[in-house]
Design an enzyme around this catalytic site. Structure first.
Site, short mmCIF file in Angstrom:
data_model
loop_
_atom_site.label_atom_id
_atom_site.label_comp_id
_atom_site.label_asym_id
_atom_site.label_seq_id
_atom_site.Cartn_x
_atom_site.Cartn_y
_atom_site.Cartn_z
CB THR A 114 10.78 1.87 2.38
OG1 THR A 114 11.40 0.69 2.93
CG2 THR A 114 11.11 1.96 0.92
CB ILE A 169 -0.97 0.02 1.20
CG1 ILE A 169 -0.20 -0.04 2.53
CG2 ILE A 169 -1.95 -1.12 1.11
CD1 ILE A 169 -1.06 0.24 3.75
N GLY A 204 4.66 0.77 10.25
CA GLY A 204 3.65 1.64 9.65
C GLY A 204 2.94 2.56 10.62
CD GLU A 205 -0.45 0.68 11.97
OE1 GLU A 205 -0.32 -0.06 10.99
OE2 GLU A 205 -1.38 1.48 12.10
N GLY A 250 8.03 -4.18 12.22
CA GLY A 250 7.02 -3.40 11.48
C GLY A 250 7.06 -1.95 11.88
#
Lengths: 738, 178, 332
Positions: free
Chosen positions: A632, A468, A701-702, A699
């Site tokens: 990223t 995404i 993303g948040e 991870g």
């Protein structure tokens, strides 16, 4: 692991994204396709008594209009189970009944030969309504002393409460009791939700802008009573989702039904207004935080009572208290969350659900406590550092929060802070410093993947997850390259297709930790399949114990013998060797608690003469385990911080007293733009968390979106002396606050 | 003369046919396309749905996000608010026409790649077209604050703004140095 | 967006001839196409002005600046004469919209820009401006972005333009051409207060076309500034804005032009504040005093009461910043 992993690599899908070649859902044009355009309810509560359709039906190019009276009565509800991967966002089927539950609820879908014809006709479809006098436009303030007095359902804190929080609060030397609220926010991903459906016999293909092709396939299979194998959901590129595209929305069902009825592909690109009204939001939340502490800053009681609005059409618990039990060492903790219904469209998870709103309240309260105690806010947090997870009483798998606080403070120059309010000035501006802790739970789920050695030397990796925008394509390629020796440019990664081996949702920051182990398992399985072939009689390694053969640098090796995979495939006379495998977490969750932490520091500038507030700079140090691609990963954290800046200062989805969604567009729903962005300094610590997976990745993303709103509100207080406990910190709140 | 001019410019309008199709020639990335469209087709939809040039994106359809930015005679414009018919006779450049014909990336594309100046990629074409326009515009200063101000009509909800700014500055140096 | 006929005349005369009750002129389209997509404007005929010329900027013999209707906001903002003689206009233009929109939007189109009231922009909602007599949804709805000055019981919609605020301060004439000939309308008379007829927004007859806007000659020795206050730093309509133009003799104000945006139903000249300032010492205290006068007759509502204070702040700061330029200029 060194050359390819934990290395900054440009995205492997970059060339496509930079040339216009990436095929997002709305970019797909199928032969003979028709265009769907939805019509939303003008009212927020009542009954749809009828529709004026004649004029629209007679307009040029209109093929059909779908609505309650002619919709497919054979549709079934999805069981809406996360475990069975068939969650939908809005449980109600489109046009299921004539009750209107929210402004913008779909009342019709116009289908025409062109987009312009569909839109023109949709403007002439008018609903006839019987509006209810009573509209629940928003919940009243959280009744602090009587949570049972609120409408809705009380969600106790999953057994995360401990000790005697109320008694400890009563006996505390220092106490604090404040209420916080956060406006409804909308994901507002740049890509409009879109769905193109096409049927071939009894097989349905759906091109969808989704964060979960597998979930949507399963949900559609229940709705249409079809085996999942007859449904394929494709989402090669997603213009992000931030949670708003995790689960299927009604437009996808409407579109698939229209396509089946009309026997042609139908493409529905949801207009921006409908994305706001009918495709998710982070619900408004109200929170009360009570802290008890000793005079030295030791926390003795944390009580965090939250509530969030949900829709009449479905239950969404935003779990705003989710991080609280694990944040600080405190013996007495009680958390609750309550959910009450309003006439809004269905809310859903939005980036860092729970933690982002919850840590705004908790980390603002911690700052308030520091002021009460006349302590440095960093020192207060250090004083209460949790050596183990106090909620589960398990050791952390890896926790470097202290280093986050220290590093970020140093990079920021926290030691230059003058504690006194409003004491730091430059020209017209008053300078404020603020900080907060950041946190997000680390998770890993089951996942399958497929790896194929191709005769031309390329390696294909396939998984039914999505990219995404987080960089999943690239880190999958990096991982496969690292493990196989195949150069990254010779690796084909296939994602975003539900016919591929089942992969996870792109959400919750768990995709990386979930997918990479499956890639490794699939590569190992494909390697083993190759070894099985080459150890048969007459083959290159027939004389060797198969367990002694290894894949190294694109070749199978045994001692000094090394034969390239391409040679082996040629000798075998086969075009490829392929294998699929799964990986799932073990029982490590019984042994460790997995959480990422970080610290964020903010400088704001307040110009009281013109009530202008701006964020001057942001520094964040984050411990996310290992970053597979630091470039990223850092981008993810920076993006979270930017979204948090919007959450703190601008964003509010506004419903008026009639339940009308007032600012359902990108001019009136204010998100940060280029000119709002200050210098941002993100440091990623590098402590691989091998307890979670072999790659050490937790991870990313948040976590960037957690804590930042509190850091800004704390900096605002330092500059202005105004404690704004309601987000967004708007101009009028700053002007009106004492 | 006046009446004749009117008739000639209206095209073939059948008073009984409200759809009033018009034939027009659009020059996109140096190539001329003949299209027969109703007047209410905007350039963005003409590019995406008729010419299958889907690089320009629809993010709001109302000039509120910048994802649809294309160049008209070299200047950035929001193609969602530009009637296709009004673009006739002008040079339209989309992201598909930014790289050299041999595939060599434009300096702005190369800079976006190297600086990871995107995440989901949806606003990216608009960002790059706007950046290209700005770097060619002598009236816009190239210091960071001026670039940020001039780029503010291009929303990136992923929040990759920092990298976009770095990429635009880097491309500016490349172009100036060349 | 409903279907329409596109007419592309090549002379002003033909453009006027093509105009009717059910038609609309199009320049850049940034307002019209937006509102047609929403179904708020549904003309049967759209008359294109892009082949009419009207794209020159010229200095007239009397020192005024004549701006063609089709001059884009970008070009006007960066025109050397505008930057030199009317920096407040340049600043106002550049604070509006975005680079892409400014490249499209025209001078006349900006004069004709319509309110951003979300209730006006949704045909499903009652709105006296869009459908006279249906009521005002904003009055009891959300009215944060709405006006506190020049409102009526029928309409509180804000005029959204930045450019017009600067023009109101500078002083200008709108030149229009219709079947009966040319008219010159003073800028302050062009936009109408909503009163009992919020659907009437301007003094333009249905056949008339704006051909030019002529700016008054610049005030000699004037200093000026445009200050725009809003939530985010760019790409947002004003919550309050102020165009301030001042001339000084020593420390005394000899002339003052103050216009406001974001707070009023039309580009708003704060004439009381201007009058009170002339002859006074240019001090921060005086600026704050005259700022109060500008909002004496403000009618705040549930969500926009803060605009009174914010607007006052905009005036006081804009005046201060303008005057500071003068003192800096003296030191040079």
């Amino acid at each position: 692991m060194s050359e390819t992993l934990n290395t900054q690599k440009p995205r492997i899908d970059g060339a496509l994204k930079l040339s216009g070649g990436a095929d997002y859902t709305a970019d797909i044009n199928l032969d003979g396709q028709l265009y769907g355009y939805p019509v939303g309810s003008a009212i927020a509560s009542g009954e749809l008594e009828g529709l004026e359709l004649e004029e629209a039906l007679g307009m040029p190019g209109v093929v059909d209009i779908f609505h309650h009276d002619n919709f497919d009565s054979t549709l079934k509800h999805s069981p809406n189970s996360f475990a069975e991967k068939n969650t939908v966002s809005e449980p109600r089927l489109p046009f299921e009944d004539t009750t209107i539950h929210y402004h913008g609820q779909y009342i019709a879908l116009v289908v025409a030969d062109t987009f312009e014809h569909a839109r023109a006709a949709a403007q002439n479809v008018k609903g006839k309504y019987r509006a209810n006098d009573q509209v629940t436009s928003q919940l009243d303030e959280l009744d602090a002393d009587n949570v049972a007095g609120l409408p809705g359902v009380l969600q106790e804190g999953d057994g995360q409460s401990r000790g005697e929080a109320d008694a400890a609060y009563e006996n505390a030397e220092v106490t604090l009791d404040h209420h916080y609220s956060i406006a409804t926010e909308t994901h507002a991903a740049m890509e409009l939700h879109a769905s193109t459906a096409t049927w071939s016999g009894d097989h349905l293909t759906v091109y969808e802008s989704t964060q979960g092709v597998v979930f949507q396939r399963h949900a559609l299979s229940h709705v249409f009573s079809m085996p999942p194998e007859q449904i394929n959901v494709i989402s090669h590129f997603i213009g992000s989702g931030f949670g708003g595209k995790l689960f299927m929305w009604p437009h996808a069902i409407m579109t698939a039904v229209a396509s089946r009825r009309l026997k042609r592909p139908v493409k529905t690109v949801v207009p921006r207004q409908s994305v706001f009204t009918s495709a998710g939001s982070r619900p408004r939340s109200m929170q009360r935080v009570r802290l008890g502490a000793r005079a030295d800053g030791t926390l003795t009681s944390i009580r965090h009572d939250g509530s969030n609005e949900t829709a009449f059409v479905g239950m969404h618990n935003d779990t705003v208290i989710s991080a609280t039990p694990s944040m600080y060492a405190c013996e007495n903790v009680a958390v609750t969350n309550r959910v009450g219904e309003v006439n809004h469209g269905m809310p859903c998870p939005m980036r860092a659900p729970g933690e982002a709103p919850g840590l705004f309240a908790l980390e603002t309260a911690m700052d308030e406590l520091a002021w009460q105690l006349e302590m440095d806010p960093v020192e207060l947090r250090k004083k209460n550092f949790a050596e183990r997870d106090p909620a589960s009483d398990l050791p952390w798998s890896s926790n470097h929060l202290i280093e986050c606080w220290d590093n970020a403070a140093k990079r920021f120059g926290w030691e230059n802070r003058t504690a006194e309010i409003g004491a730091m000035r430059e020209g017209d501006e008053i300078i404020g410093y603020g900080m907060a802790s950041q946190s997000w739970e680390a998770m890993r789920l089951q996942c399958s993947a497929r790896v194929t050695f191709l005769a031309d030397g390329r390696l294909q990796v396939s998984c039914g997850t999505q990219d995404i925008g987080t960089g999943t394509y690239t880190i999958v390629a990096q991982t496969a390259s690292e493990l196989s020796g195949v150069p990254i440019e010779d690796i084909d990664v296939r994602l975003g297709d539900s016919s591929l081996p089942s992969g996870p949702l792109s959400g919750g920051s768990f995709a990386t930790a979930t997918v990479l182990p499956a890639v490794k398992a699939a590569l190992d399985a494909a390697t083993q399949a190759l070894i099985d072939k080459v150890t048969q009689d007459g083959q290159a390694f027939s004389d060797v114990d198969s367990e002694s053969i290894e894949l190294n640098d694109r070749a199978l090796t045994y001692g000094d013998r090394s034969i390239p995979v391409t040679t082996l495939l040629e000798e075998l006379g086969i075009g490829q060797v392929t294998a699929e495998a799964s990986a799932e977490p073990g029982d490590e969750k019984n042994d460790y608690s997995f959480r990422s932490f970080g610290a964020v520091f903010v400088e704001v500038r307040w110009d009281p003469g013109i009530s202008r507030l701006k964020v001057e700079r942001i520094v964040s140090t984050i411990d996310i385990g290992r970053a597979i691609n630091p470039m990223t990963a850092r981008n993810q954290v920076e993006g979270g911080l930017v979204m948090g800046l919007g959450m703190a200062l601008f964003e509010q989805t506004e419903y008026d007293k009639s339940g009308y969604l007032y600012n359902a567009n990108l001019a009136d729903y204010i998100v940060p733009v280029h000119a709002d962005i200050p210098p941002i300094d993100v440091e990623l610590l590098d402590y691989p968390d091998y307890h979670l997976n072999a790659f050490g990745a937790r991870g990313v993303g948040e976590i960037g979106l957690t804590g930042i709103a509190a850091a800004i509100s704390n900096a605002v207080y330092h500059a202005t002396g105004k404690r704004i406990r309601d987000l967004p910190i708007s101009i009028e709140r700053l002007l009106m606050a004492n | 003369m006046a009446d004749a001019t009117l008739d000639a410019t209206v095209g073939h309008v059948d008073p009984n046919d409200t759809s009033s199709l018009q034939t027009m020639e659009l020059t996109v990335n140096g190539q001329t396309h003949t299209l027969t469209l109703e007047p209410n087709v905007v350039l963005l939809d003409a590019l995406r749905e008729r010419l299958n040039l889907t690089g320009a994106k629809k993010g709001c359809d109302h000039g509120q996000c910048g994802a649809c930015t294309v160049l008209i005679d070299g200047r950035a414009m929001n193609s969602c608010l530009l009637l296709a018919a009004l673009a006739e006779g002008q040079e339209i450049t989309t992201i598909e026409g930014l790289a050299d014909e041999d595939g060599t990336l434009h300096p702005i594309q190369q800079a976006f790649l190297e600086h990871d100046a995107y995440q989901c990629g949806y606003c990216t074409a608009g960002q790059m077209m706007m950046a290209t326009s700005i770097l060619n515009d002598k009236d816009i200063a190239k210091d960071p604050a001026s670039i940020k101000e001039a780029m503010s009509g291009n929303i990136c909800r992923c929040g990759a703004y920092k990298n976009i700014l770095d990429a635009v500055q880097s491309a500016h140096r490349t172009i100036e140095g060349a | 967006m409903q279907s329409f006929e596109l007419i592309r005349p090549e002379s002003v005369k033909d453009a006027i001839g093509a105009q009717s009750e059910r038609s609309a002129y199009i320049g850049g389209g940034t307002t019209l196409v937006d509102l047609m997509k929403l179904g708020v404007m549904q003309p049967d005929h759209v008359v294109d002005t892009n082949r009419l010329g009207l794209d020159e900027i010229e200095v007239l013999d009397d020192g005024r600046l004549k701006i063609g209707a089709r001059v884009s906001n970008s070009r006007l903002a960066t025109d050397a004469r505008v930057e030199r003689d009317y920096p407040v206009l340049s600043q106002a233009l550049l604070s509006g919209a975005s680079t892409g929109l400014r490249n499209m939007a025209t001078t006349a189109g900006n004069v004709m820009q319509r309110t951003r009231c979300p209730y006006f922009r949704d045909p499903a909602k009652p709105c006296n401006k869009r459908e006279p007599g249906t009521g005002c949804s904003a009055m009891d709805g959300i009215n944060r972005n709405h006006a506190v000055l020049g409102t009526s019981e029928h309409c509180i919609a804000t005029h959204p333009s930045d450019m017009c605020v600067a023009m109101a301060a500078i002083g200008a004439t709108v030149v229009v051409e219709g079947r009966k000939g040319t008219r010159e309308i003073p800028f302050e008379d062009f936009h109408l207060l909503p009163g009992d007829h919020p659907e009437r927004e301007h003094d333009l007859r249905s056949d008339e076309l704006i051909t030019h806007v002529v700016l008054d000659a610049p005030l000699e020795g004037a200093v000026s500034t445009y200050l725009k206050l809003r939530d985010r730093a760019s790409y947002e309509f004003a919550l309050a804005s102020c165009a301030a133009i001042v001339t000084l003799e020593g420390t005394k104000v000899t002339a003052a032009r103050i216009a406001l945006g974001g707070v009023a139903t039309k580009p708003w000249r704060a004439v009381d504040a201007e009058a009170a300032l002339v002859g006074e010492d240019a001090t921060a205290k005086m600026f704050e005093q005259v700022a109060l006068l500008a909002f004496q007759r403000a009618i705040p509502l549930e969500h926009n009461a803060f605009k009174v204070e914010l607007g006052q702040q905009a005036i006081a700061r804009a005046l201060r910043d303008a005057v500071q330029q003068a003192s800096q200029g003296e030191h040079q």
